[in-house]
Design an enzyme around this catalytic site. Sequence first.
Site, PDB file in Angstrom:
ATOM      1  N   HIS A 176       1.872  15.606   3.524  1.00 44.17           N
ATOM      2  CA  HIS A 176       2.504  14.489   2.425  1.00 44.17           C
ATOM      3  C   HIS A 176       3.595  15.117   1.668  1.00 44.17           C
ATOM      4  O   HIS A 176       3.589  15.566   0.523  1.00 44.17           O
ATOM      5  CB  HIS A 176       1.295  13.847   1.360  1.00 44.17           C
ATOM      6  CG  HIS A 176       1.736  12.688   0.893  1.00 44.17           C
ATOM      7  ND1 HIS A 176       0.668  11.747   0.573  1.00 44.17           N
ATOM      8  CD2 HIS A 176       2.947  12.273   0.288  1.00 44.17           C
ATOM      9  CE1 HIS A 176       1.393  10.530  -0.128  1.00 44.17           C
ATOM     10  NE2 HIS A 176       2.671  10.998  -0.168  1.00 44.17           N
ATOM     11  N   GLU A 231      -6.729  11.472   2.975  1.00 42.48           N
ATOM     12  CA  GLU A 231      -5.826  12.699   2.420  1.00 42.48           C
ATOM     13  C   GLU A 231      -6.702  13.542   1.327  1.00 42.48           C
ATOM     14  O   GLU A 231      -7.291  12.869   0.561  1.00 42.48           O
ATOM     15  CB  GLU A 231      -4.667  12.501   1.796  1.00 42.48           C
ATOM     16  CG  GLU A 231      -3.622  11.988   2.833  1.00 42.48           C
ATOM     17  CD  GLU A 231      -2.063  11.440   2.434  1.00 42.48           C
ATOM     18  OE1 GLU A 231      -1.694  11.920   1.163  1.00 42.48           O
ATOM     19  OE2 GLU A 231      -1.377  10.798   3.340  1.00 42.48           O
TER      20      GLU A 231
HETATM   21  N1  LIG Z   1       5.731  10.466   2.033  1.00 39.03           N
HETATM   22  C1  LIG Z   1       6.120  10.403   0.909  1.00 39.03           C
HETATM   23  O1  LIG Z   1       5.964  11.448   0.016  1.00 39.03           O
HETATM   24  C2  LIG Z   1       6.531   9.090   0.050  1.00 39.03           C
HETATM   25  C3  LIG Z   1       7.376   9.154  -0.989  1.00 39.03           C
HETATM   26  C4  LIG Z   1       8.097   8.218  -1.593  1.00 39.03           C
HETATM   27  C5  LIG Z   1       7.612   6.850  -1.245  1.00 39.03           C
HETATM   28  N2  LIG Z   1       6.689   6.953  -0.093  1.00 39.03           N
HETATM   29  C6  LIG Z   1       6.297   5.664   0.275  1.00 39.03           C
HETATM   30  O2  LIG Z   1       7.430   5.043   1.102  1.00 39.03           O
HETATM   31  C7  LIG Z   1       7.110   3.656   0.916  1.00 39.03           C
HETATM   32  C8  LIG Z   1       8.362   2.840   0.878  1.00 39.03           C
HETATM   33  O3  LIG Z   1       8.956   3.274  -0.546  1.00 39.03           O
HETATM   34  P1  LIG Z   1      10.405   2.483  -1.153  1.00 39.03           P
HETATM   35  O4  LIG Z   1      10.682   3.103  -2.148  1.00 39.03           O
HETATM   36  O5  LIG Z   1      11.128   1.971   0.171  1.00 39.03           O
HETATM   37  O6  LIG Z   1       9.502   1.089  -1.612  1.00 39.03           O
HETATM   38  P2  LIG Z   1      10.494  -0.304  -1.538  1.00 39.03           P
HETATM   39  O7  LIG Z   1       9.438  -1.326  -2.299  1.00 39.03           O
HETATM   40  O8  LIG Z   1      11.744  -0.232  -2.011  1.00 39.03           O
HETATM   41  O9  LIG Z   1      10.198  -1.004  -0.266  1.00 39.03           O
HETATM   42  C9  LIG Z   1       9.262  -1.626   0.555  1.00 39.03           C
HETATM   43  C10 LIG Z   1       9.632  -2.360   1.616  1.00 39.03           C
HETATM   44  O10 LIG Z   1       8.646  -2.879   2.222  1.00 39.03           O
HETATM   45  C11 LIG Z   1       8.853  -4.380   2.493  1.00 39.03           C
HETATM   46  N3  LIG Z   1       7.528  -4.911   2.771  1.00 39.03           N
HETATM   47  C12 LIG Z   1       6.430  -5.386   1.952  1.00 39.03           C
HETATM   48  N4  LIG Z   1       5.737  -5.727   2.788  1.00 39.03           N
HETATM   49  C13 LIG Z   1       5.987  -6.024   4.067  1.00 39.03           C
HETATM   50  C14 LIG Z   1       5.418  -6.227   5.297  1.00 39.03           C
HETATM   51  N5  LIG Z   1       4.172  -6.836   5.202  1.00 39.03           N
HETATM   52  N6  LIG Z   1       5.981  -6.098   6.406  1.00 39.03           N
HETATM   53  C15 LIG Z   1       7.399  -5.541   6.410  1.00 39.03           C
HETATM   54  N7  LIG Z   1       7.989  -4.969   5.394  1.00 39.03           N
HETATM   55  C16 LIG Z   1       7.236  -5.210   4.123  1.00 39.03           C
HETATM   56  C17 LIG Z   1       9.462  -4.891   1.068  1.00 39.03           C
HETATM   57  O11 LIG Z   1       9.880  -5.946   1.571  1.00 39.03           O
HETATM   58  C18 LIG Z   1      10.056  -3.845   0.997  1.00 39.03           C
HETATM   59  O12 LIG Z   1      11.552  -4.124   1.303  1.00 39.03           O
HETATM   60  C19 LIG Z   1       5.856   3.402  -0.136  1.00 39.03           C
HETATM   61  O13 LIG Z   1       4.659   3.165   0.391  1.00 39.03           O
HETATM   62  C20 LIG Z   1       5.948   4.578  -0.865  1.00 39.03           C
HETATM   63  O14 LIG Z   1       4.727   4.826  -1.735  1.00 39.03           O
HETATM   64  C21 LIG Z   1       6.032   7.928   0.343  1.00 39.03           C
HETATM   65  O1  LIG Z   2       4.057  13.070  -5.258  1.00 38.95           O
HETATM   66  C1  LIG Z   2       4.287  13.133  -4.379  1.00 38.95           C
HETATM   67  O2  LIG Z   2       4.179  14.496  -3.840  1.00 38.95           O
HETATM   68  C2  LIG Z   2       4.187  12.202  -3.209  1.00 38.95           C
HETATM   69  C3  LIG Z   2       4.954  11.184  -3.755  1.00 38.95           C
HETATM   70  C4  LIG Z   2       5.084   9.841  -2.817  1.00 38.95           C
HETATM   71  O3  LIG Z   2       3.794   9.383  -2.115  1.00 38.95           O
HETATM   72  C5  LIG Z   2       5.559   8.462  -3.546  1.00 38.95           C
HETATM   73  O4  LIG Z   2       4.881   7.453  -3.310  1.00 38.95           O
HETATM   74  O5  LIG Z   2       6.259   8.561  -4.566  1.00 38.95           O
END
Ligand SMILES: NC(=O)c1ccc[n+]([C@@H]2O[C@H](COP(=O)([O-])OP(=O)(O)OC[C@H]3O[C@@H](n4cnc5c(N)ncnc54)[C@H](O)[C@@H]3O)[C@@H](O)[C@H]2O)c1
Ligand SMILES: O=C(O)CC[C@@H](O)C(=O)O
Length: 527
Positions: free
Chosen positions: A280, A262
């Site tokens: 993203h 990215e």
């Molecule tokens: N696109 C975005 O802008 C954005 C925004 C927020 C979060 N995220 C991403 O979303 C993801 C999830 O966030 P969250 O708050 O739900 O996290 P979280 O820690 O609450 O949940 C993650 C889950 O993944 C599970 N996990 C870990 N290893 C695993 C495996 N090998 N196989 C299957 N499951 C597994 C864990 O047990 C946990 O339940 C993170 O990577 C976070 O960075 C992206």
């Molecule tokens: O800051 C953002 O826009 C992305 C955040 C997201 O990837 C996260 O892991 O919380």
Amino acid sequence: MTKPKALISDKMDPNAARIFEERGCDVDVITGETPEELKARIGEYHGLAIRSSTKVTPEILDAATNLKVIGRAGIGVDNVDIPYASGKGVVVMNTPFGNSITTAEHAIAMIMALARQIPDANVRTKAGEWPKKDFMGVEVTGKTLGLIGAGNIGSIVASRALGLKMKVIAYDPFLTEDRAVELGIEKVDLDAVLSRADFVTLHTPLTDQTRNILSRERLENAKPGIRIVNCARGGLIDEAALADLLTSGHVAGAALDVFQTEPAKESPLFDAPNFICTPHLGASTTEAQVNVALQVAEQMADYLVNGGVTNALNMPSLSAEEAPKLKPYMALAEKLGSLVGQLAHGNLTKISIEREGAASELNGKPITGAVLAGFMRRYSDTVNMVNAPYLAKERGLDVSEVRHDRDGAYNTLIRVTVETSAGPRSVAGTLFGSGAPRLVEIFGIGIEAELDGHMLYVVNDDKPGFIGRIGTLMGENGINIGTFNLGRRDAGGEAVLLLSLDEKASDDVIAQAEKVEGVKMVTALEF
Ligand SMILES: NC(=O)c1ccc[n+]([C@@H]2O[C@H](COP(=O)([O-])OP(=O)(O)OC[C@H]3O[C@@H](n4cnc5c(N)ncnc54)[C@H](O)[C@@H]3O)[C@@H](O)[C@H]2O)c1
Ligand SMILES: O=C(O)CC[C@@H](O)C(=O)O
């Protein structure tokens, strides 16, 4: 006292800067700097608030000589070298819930966009094509959604999908059967997700276990016609394989918010059929950005001003209410750790921290961190509560914590014991009413002493005239004695003397003290 200073180095809701100021910190907002510019500036700051653009590398951390805390306004911290930050004693925090709903909603939007091919239909309709016959969609009602990862975001996606009348199955090794029942979903293995699901959404962090979790082989063996959504992290899916399988039609659609590299300026997926993407945007709603900005600034200011620790990824939590209560205990713990580290010799591989009385009711993790920080000072000058547990682990130190319910001689007590080649050696301390830390026992001998500044620890025979001889020696060397603390195992047996001195005793003074009649050992101590 000078105010702590924070830098906001990524675009963030202005509420973050306001909160820093309201909570007693100075703050600069300087975004879009190159790594070199950030490196040149970072030495001024105690706190660094970031989103995903700032990369906190070892080079930045080496230049961050005053940095105490990094706060990620969001969840993923893959742009921070956490082990390196821990080694430097810098706390790393995130805001684990502030954008979860928003990101879950984005995943649901992606499911709906895929089911009805909305982005392509939109473009071609606006181009004047009216391509009604090219867009036959699918209903989501009654379809199976397979989650990979059922943590915060995965669980919210599950609840929304159930509302859309989908059946939800999930693969997450840490999901318990009880939690699955509570969520109304079925816990299955990864192969079952891929062979049964009509839609799959990913919600795991990127780790060594999850990297490439949707590999070419897994994608090829997935149910034909599957649709895949990733709003978690790039790197979870083999992007080249996904492009091939979209082209062959084996995968009926894919929607990515995140990419392996990215910003994604080019990708084999961009030309693949039934592929949609966003840059993203998972966390990009007004509500989520206000939430994470407020939360990160509150957490960081709380740490910088009050020592409260919330949502740290490399240190145990410590609430702002607990912090003042624990402060004298942490001072005591650090002094006891330091004392035992300065006195016990040889290769120390085991340390135990026992809490009794009022101390047993407290959050033990910060106390252990403080003991280790004091103890590890024998190996490193830059050790603190954050990096001490990591250094201890690196050195193979076996750390145990024991909480006693029994009532002892003191209202509150912390005992630190190390295992030496000559057997266990332990020191213990308490807090006086005013919260002043006091040593009360050293290697089995009762003694009451404040551990502060330059000190001398003397082991001697309990014989008349000894105290006078030591006092005379210090006087002859022009060293003023602050306090004189005595203890003995039994009358006429082994005794210990702890002197606090107004200046450091030189090696020569120590050599003279070692020659005083009745002296068995002399060690200079610093607190
Ligand atoms: N696109 C975005 O802008 C954005 C925004 C927020 C979060 N995220 C991403 O979303 C993801 C999830 O966030 P969250 O708050 O739900 O996290 P979280 O820690 O609450 O949940 C993650 C889950 O993944 C599970 N996990 C870990 N290893 C695993 C495996 N090998 N196989 C299957 N499951 C597994 C864990 O047990 C946990 O339940 C993170 O990577 C976070 O960075 C992206
Ligand atoms: O800051 C953002 O826009 C992305 C955040 C997201 O990837 C996260 O892991 O919380």
